[in-house]
Scaffold this motif. Structure first.
Motif, PDB file in Angstrom:
ATOM      1  N   THR A  46      15.721 -94.382  -3.968  1.00  0.00           N
ATOM      2  CA  THR A  46      15.276 -93.006  -3.778  1.00  0.00           C
ATOM      3  C   THR A  46      14.326 -92.931  -2.593  1.00  0.00           C
ATOM      4  N   SER A  47      14.313 -91.793  -1.973  1.00  0.00           N
ATOM      5  CA  SER A  47      13.436 -91.563  -0.830  1.00  0.00           C
ATOM      6  C   SER A  47      11.984 -91.574  -1.272  1.00  0.00           C
ATOM      7  N   SER A  50      10.915 -87.571  -0.399  1.00  0.00           N
ATOM      8  CA  SER A  50      11.494 -86.449  -1.145  1.00  0.00           C
ATOM      9  C   SER A  50      11.748 -86.780  -2.608  1.00  0.00           C
ATOM     10  N   ARG A  52      14.524 -87.910  -3.699  1.00  0.00           N
ATOM     11  CA  ARG A  52      15.946 -87.731  -3.971  1.00  0.00           C
ATOM     12  C   ARG A  52      16.712 -89.014  -3.697  1.00  0.00           C
ATOM     13  N   SER A  53      17.912 -89.120  -4.241  1.00  0.00           N
ATOM     14  CA  SER A  53      18.754 -90.299  -4.065  1.00  0.00           C
ATOM     15  C   SER A  53      19.163 -90.434  -2.600  1.00  0.00           C
ATOM     16  N   VAL A  54      18.941 -91.611  -2.027  1.00  0.00           N
ATOM     17  CA  VAL A  54      19.295 -91.843  -0.627  1.00  0.00           C
ATOM     18  C   VAL A  54      20.808 -91.800  -0.445  1.00  0.00           C
ATOM     19  N   GLU A  57      22.041 -88.228  -0.423  1.00  0.00           N
ATOM     20  CA  GLU A  57      21.644 -87.563   0.819  1.00  0.00           C
ATOM     21  C   GLU A  57      22.542 -87.991   1.976  1.00  0.00           C
ATOM     22  N   PHE A 257      18.206 -86.692   9.402  1.00  0.00           N
ATOM     23  CA  PHE A 257      17.717 -87.379   8.207  1.00  0.00           C
ATOM     24  C   PHE A 257      17.096 -88.722   8.573  1.00  0.00           C
ATOM     25  N   ALA A 261      13.150 -90.051   8.532  1.00  0.00           N
ATOM     26  CA  ALA A 261      12.743 -91.251   7.793  1.00  0.00           C
ATOM     27  C   ALA A 261      11.918 -92.184   8.666  1.00  0.00           C
ATOM     28  N   ASP A 266       9.987 -94.033   5.804  1.00  0.00           N
ATOM     29  CA  ASP A 266      10.722 -93.990   4.541  1.00  0.00           C
ATOM     30  C   ASP A 266      11.731 -95.147   4.542  1.00  0.00           C
ATOM     31  N   VAL A 269      15.436 -94.972   2.979  1.00  0.00           N
ATOM     32  CA  VAL A 269      16.348 -94.147   3.779  1.00  0.00           C
ATOM     33  C   VAL A 269      16.813 -94.912   5.006  1.00  0.00           C
TER      34      VAL A 269
END
Length: 309
Positions: A46-47, A50, A52-54, A57, A257, A261, A266, A269
């Motif tokens: 996950t990021s 955020s 959320r699932s990389v 995304e 994106f 990152a 990140d 990501v």
């Protein structure tokens, strides 16, 4: 899981929590085994920003970048093939001389420079291109996503207005990539075509009364393998160029994106982005090898190295 660290030096508890979340708390073998297991299920974690699932995304954004890359690749190959034929067959013509000089400029101007120049010239000065603010104008919405490729989704939906808008917004970045990368193919293809035109196989076909079309097909078939290899290498470059233009033209693809990152450190990501792009490159190189074996029988396993017509 969203990780939020306070400003300043993290506490040992925060440091340990982040190591555990990133899968870095085991031995190297355990970390590598865990990574391979996640890779097999397209799970990149996950990021950190955020939450959320990389993987999700990347799957959501990659089609936008691949869409631009594939269209640019098609236009680049078509333009380079036609231009190389003119240079090789009509060497003394004005068009042939101009295109030969253009082929020598391969890699001279970076794609992001061409992108800035194109926006200034075609949008700000001439007003021919739409605003570089995405795949459609601000008053329009993208069609429902069936394939992830916006242009293909618009075609399936039969929305001619959105199709025209997407094509108009992609025209400038495609033009930039085509003009920037076509000389790389032309340099190789011109040499190959000139060599194939003067080859004994071509003279044999002409002497036996073969049609002009059959002679040209033979010439291009024998000239194609080196250019196909270059196209495979070029695809990776076009993918990188598409990611840069993705940020420049606000296409909301994987380029934006990845750049975000990098700006925020990140790591999941960035790791997922690198693995995905490397995997795409490997698939492309496999397709290149298979295509070359189809075009040139001498490249097939166990084939002799004798010349073919």
């Amino acid at each position: 899981m969203l990780l939020v660290l306070r400003e300043g030096t993290p506490t040992p508890e925060e440091y340990a929590r982040v190591r555990t979340a990133l899968g870095l708390d085991g031995s190297l073998f355990e970390q590598f085994s865990q990574f391979l297991g996640q890779l097999a299920s397209f799970e990149f974690g996950t990021s950190l920003i955020s939450g959320r699932s990389v993987g999700q995304e990347l799957l959501l954004r990659m089609p936008t970048t691949l869409q631009l890359t594939l269209i640019a690749m098609l236009c680049t190959v078509l333009f380079a093939t036609i231009a190389s034929y003119i240079v090789a067959v009509k060497r003394s013509s004005i068009a042939g001389k101009v295109l030969r000089a253009y082929a020598r400029t391969a890699g001279a101007v970076p794609d992001f420079v061409l992108g800035v120049i194109s926006i200034f010239l075609f949008f700000l000065v001439l007003g021919w291109a739409p605003a570089p603010i995405g795949l459609v104008s601000a008053t329009q919405n993208l069609p429902p996503s069936f394939t992830g490729f916006a242009l293909l989704d618009a075609i399936l939906a039969g929305d001619l207005v959105i199709i025209g808008s997407i094509l108009a917004h992609l025209a400038l970045p495609v033009l930039v990539l085509t003009l920037g990368y076509a000389p790389l193919i032309m340099k190789i293809l011109i040499i190959s075509i000139e060599s194939a035109v003067d080859a004994p196989a071509t003279r044999f076909r002409v002497s036996t009364g073969s049609s002009r079309l059959m002679v040209m097909v033979s010439i291009f078939r024998r000239s194609a393998p080196p250019a196909v290899v270059v196209c495979g290498m070029l695809f990776a470059s076009l993918l990188g160029g598409s990611m840069i233009l993705d940020e420049l033209f606000s296409l909301n693809g994987v380029g934006q994106f990845a750049i975000g990152a990098i700006d925020t450190n990140d790591f999941p990501v960035m790791q997922g982005f690198l693995v995905l792009t490397a995997g795409i490159a490997l698939v492309v190189y496999l397709v290149v090898d298979l295509t070359n074996m189809i075009l040139d029988p001498r490249r097939r396993p166990g084939a002799s190295q004798e010349g073919t017509a």
